[in-house]
Write a protein that holds these residues in place. Structure first.
Motif, PDB file in Angstrom:
ATOM      1  N   TYR A 137      -4.343  -8.899  -1.683  1.00 29.22           N
ATOM      2  CA  TYR A 137      -3.759  -7.914  -2.605  1.00 29.22           C
ATOM      3  C   TYR A 137      -3.413  -8.588  -3.920  1.00 29.22           C
ATOM      4  O   TYR A 137      -3.320  -9.806  -4.013  1.00 29.22           O
ATOM      5  CB  TYR A 137      -2.494  -7.296  -1.993  1.00 29.22           C
ATOM      6  CG  TYR A 137      -2.776  -6.348  -0.860  1.00 29.22           C
ATOM      7  CD1 TYR A 137      -2.772  -4.967  -1.057  1.00 29.22           C
ATOM      8  CD2 TYR A 137      -3.055  -6.819   0.420  1.00 29.22           C
ATOM      9  CE1 TYR A 137      -3.036  -4.097  -0.008  1.00 29.22           C
ATOM     10  CE2 TYR A 137      -3.328  -5.970   1.468  1.00 29.22           C
ATOM     11  CZ  TYR A 137      -3.314  -4.596   1.248  1.00 29.22           C
ATOM     12  OH  TYR A 137      -3.594  -3.735   2.275  1.00 29.22           O
TER      13      TYR A 137
ATOM     14  N   ASN B 148      -8.251   5.484  -4.091  1.00 22.74           N
ATOM     15  CA  ASN B 148      -7.123   5.190  -3.204  1.00 22.74           C
ATOM     16  C   ASN B 148      -7.329   5.783  -1.816  1.00 22.74           C
ATOM     17  O   ASN B 148      -7.708   6.951  -1.665  1.00 22.74           O
ATOM     18  CB  ASN B 148      -5.824   5.735  -3.806  1.00 22.74           C
ATOM     19  CG  ASN B 148      -4.618   5.411  -2.954  1.00 22.74           C
ATOM     20  OD1 ASN B 148      -4.475   4.294  -2.475  1.00 22.74           O
ATOM     21  ND2 ASN B 148      -3.761   6.396  -2.754  1.00 22.74           N
ATOM     22  N   SER B 149      -7.048   4.964  -0.786  1.00 19.81           N
ATOM     23  CA  SER B 149      -7.120   5.422   0.601  1.00 19.81           C
ATOM     24  C   SER B 149      -6.170   4.574   1.435  1.00 19.81           C
ATOM     25  O   SER B 149      -5.696   3.522   0.985  1.00 19.81           O
ATOM     26  CB  SER B 149      -8.540   5.303   1.150  1.00 19.81           C
ATOM     27  OG  SER B 149      -8.904   3.939   1.292  1.00 19.81           O
ATOM     28  N   ALA B 150      -5.914   5.000   2.650  1.00 19.43           N
ATOM     29  CA  ALA B 150      -5.041   4.233   3.533  1.00 19.43           C
ATOM     30  C   ALA B 150      -5.631   2.862   3.827  1.00 19.43           C
ATOM     31  O   ALA B 150      -4.909   1.865   3.942  1.00 19.43           O
ATOM     32  CB  ALA B 150      -4.815   5.008   4.833  1.00 19.43           C
ATOM     33  N   ALA B 151      -6.942   2.794   3.953  1.00 15.32           N
ATOM     34  CA  ALA B 151      -7.596   1.524   4.265  1.00 15.32           C
ATOM     35  C   ALA B 151      -7.696   0.607   3.051  1.00 15.32           C
ATOM     36  O   ALA B 151      -7.685  -0.626   3.190  1.00 15.32           O
ATOM     37  CB  ALA B 151      -8.991   1.786   4.824  1.00 15.32           C
TER      38      ALA B 151
ATOM     39  N   PRO C 213      -5.735   0.767  -0.361  1.00 23.45           N
ATOM     40  CA  PRO C 213      -4.797   1.400  -1.297  1.00 23.45           C
ATOM     41  C   PRO C 213      -4.843   0.784  -2.687  1.00 23.45           C
ATOM     42  O   PRO C 213      -5.077  -0.412  -2.846  1.00 23.45           O
ATOM     43  CB  PRO C 213      -3.434   1.142  -0.640  1.00 23.45           C
ATOM     44  CG  PRO C 213      -3.628  -0.118   0.139  1.00 23.45           C
ATOM     45  CD  PRO C 213      -5.051  -0.082   0.628  1.00 23.45           C
TER      46      PRO C 213
ATOM     47  N   TYR D  80      -2.815   1.640  -6.731  1.00 23.66           N
ATOM     48  CA  TYR D  80      -1.860   2.486  -7.448  1.00 23.66           C
ATOM     49  C   TYR D  80      -1.715   2.028  -8.896  1.00 23.66           C
ATOM     50  O   TYR D  80      -2.004   0.878  -9.233  1.00 23.66           O
ATOM     51  CB  TYR D  80      -0.474   2.405  -6.795  1.00 23.66           C
ATOM     52  CG  TYR D  80      -0.397   2.867  -5.366  1.00 23.66           C
ATOM     53  CD1 TYR D  80      -0.108   4.195  -5.041  1.00 23.66           C
ATOM     54  CD2 TYR D  80      -0.596   1.972  -4.317  1.00 23.66           C
ATOM     55  CE1 TYR D  80      -0.013   4.613  -3.728  1.00 23.66           C
ATOM     56  CE2 TYR D  80      -0.521   2.382  -2.991  1.00 23.66           C
ATOM     57  CZ  TYR D  80      -0.229   3.710  -2.706  1.00 23.66           C
ATOM     58  OH  TYR D  80      -0.144   4.119  -1.400  1.00 23.66           O
TER      59      TYR D  80
ATOM     60  N   GLY E 113      -2.899  -3.210  -5.780  1.00 25.93           N
ATOM     61  CA  GLY E 113      -3.384  -2.781  -4.473  1.00 25.93           C
ATOM     62  C   GLY E 113      -4.264  -3.825  -3.833  1.00 25.93           C
ATOM     63  O   GLY E 113      -4.169  -5.028  -4.134  1.00 25.93           O
ATOM     64  N   SER E 114      -5.138  -3.376  -2.940  1.00 31.93           N
ATOM     65  CA  SER E 114      -6.046  -4.297  -2.260  1.00 31.93           C
ATOM     66  C   SER E 114      -7.133  -4.751  -3.219  1.00 31.93           C
ATOM     67  O   SER E 114      -7.515  -4.026  -4.147  1.00 31.93           O
ATOM     68  CB  SER E 114      -6.665  -3.615  -1.046  1.00 31.93           C
ATOM     69  OG  SER E 114      -7.612  -2.640  -1.452  1.00 31.93           O
TER      70      SER E 114
ATOM     71  N   LEU F 280       3.568   0.264  -2.129  1.00 34.15           N
ATOM     72  CA  LEU F 280       3.310  -0.776  -1.138  1.00 34.15           C
ATOM     73  C   LEU F 280       4.498  -1.715  -0.961  1.00 34.15           C
ATOM     74  O   LEU F 280       4.599  -2.393   0.061  1.00 34.15           O
ATOM     75  CB  LEU F 280       2.068  -1.583  -1.530  1.00 34.15           C
ATOM     76  CG  LEU F 280       0.741  -0.806  -1.498  1.00 34.15           C
ATOM     77  CD1 LEU F 280      -0.384  -1.656  -2.072  1.00 34.15           C
ATOM     78  CD2 LEU F 280       0.406  -0.369  -0.078  1.00 34.15           C
TER      79      LEU F 280
END
Length: 311
Positions: free
Chosen positions: A123, A144-147, A149, A151, A165-166, A198
């Protein structure tokens, strides 16, 4: 004219930043105090290897900002406003006499540990230049997704935004941003996804530690880098400091608020000159200067002139 002392955030760190501080008794006293509180040699925190650690970075930024601000205070200067970008808010609160330096050191050490522990790898943050907020927000919604993320994290200027994010999600946003005409999309030297949801859980843990610490009403007007508003109340300041790691930084609006309140001299405390570059876009009718790279006698002259005009 009114003055704003601005304290930079993570990403402004430089190897050797503590070793390069002015050789003055008040600076040495600050370093000694930090070492005693942390029970470690603080001059070991600013090597290139040490600065890979979030805790070391944030402590170095706090110590450098407070030490140089105390040097200016000792030379008879006093800001009308203080503000800090992210971790810089802690140095601002210390100089506003709202938070003891010793408490700030302990809290920042914990802050860095909590952030690093939550996201040890995979991240970070990426700066995107040349696109406005609405287009970046659309890209974030698409990726953006749960897997994976991602922002919005910082609004540094109307066309200079930072996402968090990731690595996977940020790379996708960066690729699409370039395709839309972004001038640049580059990863920052920050290993955690700051200023987004996060970090809600680490912020809540930090807030628990803040509950045990005295926070006072600021004696210098304190502008929040998150809300871009003046904070006068101790409890609101406690909330601002504890939770700023998971809230979007709106530095652009913070600078605009300062100008609207009559600030005409923006002084960036060490390290670096990142905030100075951002301020030049807003302080078109004022003076913008960075402590780093400016002679102390020149700073004295600028601050004396501003303080004389204010009187």
């Amino acid at each position: 004219m009114s003055t704003l002392w601005a304290f930079p955030g993570q990403g402004a760190q430089q190897p050797g930043m503590l070793h390069g501080l002015p050789d003055a008794p008040v600076v040495r006293a600050c370093l000694d105090q930090a070492g005693a509180v942390l029970d470690e040699p603080v001059l070991g925190l600013d090597s290139a290897d040490a600065l890979r650690d979030t805790r070391a970075v944030q402590l170095c930024l706090l110590i450098a900002g407070v030490a140089c601000a105390r040097l200016l205070l000792e030379r008879g200067h006093r800001p009308d406003y203080v503000a800090g970008l992210s971790i810089g808010a802690y140095a601002a609160a210390v100089i506003a006499e709202a938070l003891d330096f010793a408490d700030a050191l302990r809290l920042v050490a914990l802050r860095g540990e909590l952030m690093q522990r939550a996201y040890p790898s995979g991240y970070g943050m990426t700066a995107i230049l040349g696109l406005d907020l609405s287009r970046i927000e659309r890209l974030l919604e698409q990726v953006n997704s749960a897997a994976a993320p991602v922002y919005l994290a910082n609004i540094n200027a109307d066309n200079q935004l930072v996402i968090a994010g990731s690595h996977t999600a940020m790379a996708q946003v960066a690729e699409r941003a370039r395709a839309m005409g972004a001038g640049a999309a580059r990863p920052l030297a920050i290993s955690v996804p700051s200023h987004c949801a996060l970090l809600d859980a680490p912020a809540a843990c930090l807030a628990e530690a803040f509950a045990q610490v005295e926070v006072r009403r600021p004696k210098v007007r304190y502008l929040s880098g998150s809300s871009a508003r003046l904070i006068l109340d101790a409890d609101k300041l406690r909330d601002d400091l504890a939770y700023n790691m998971c809230r979007v930084v709106d530095w652009h609006s913070t600078l605009q608020t300062a100008v609207e309140r009559g600030v005409r001299l923006h002084l960036e405390l060490p390290p670096g000159t990142v905030l100075t570059g951002l301020a030049r876009r807003v302080f078109s009718a004022g003076t913008v200067v960075a402590f780093q790279g400016t002679r102390l006698d020149s700073l004295d002259a600028l601050l004396n002139q501003a303080e004389g005009l204010d009187r």
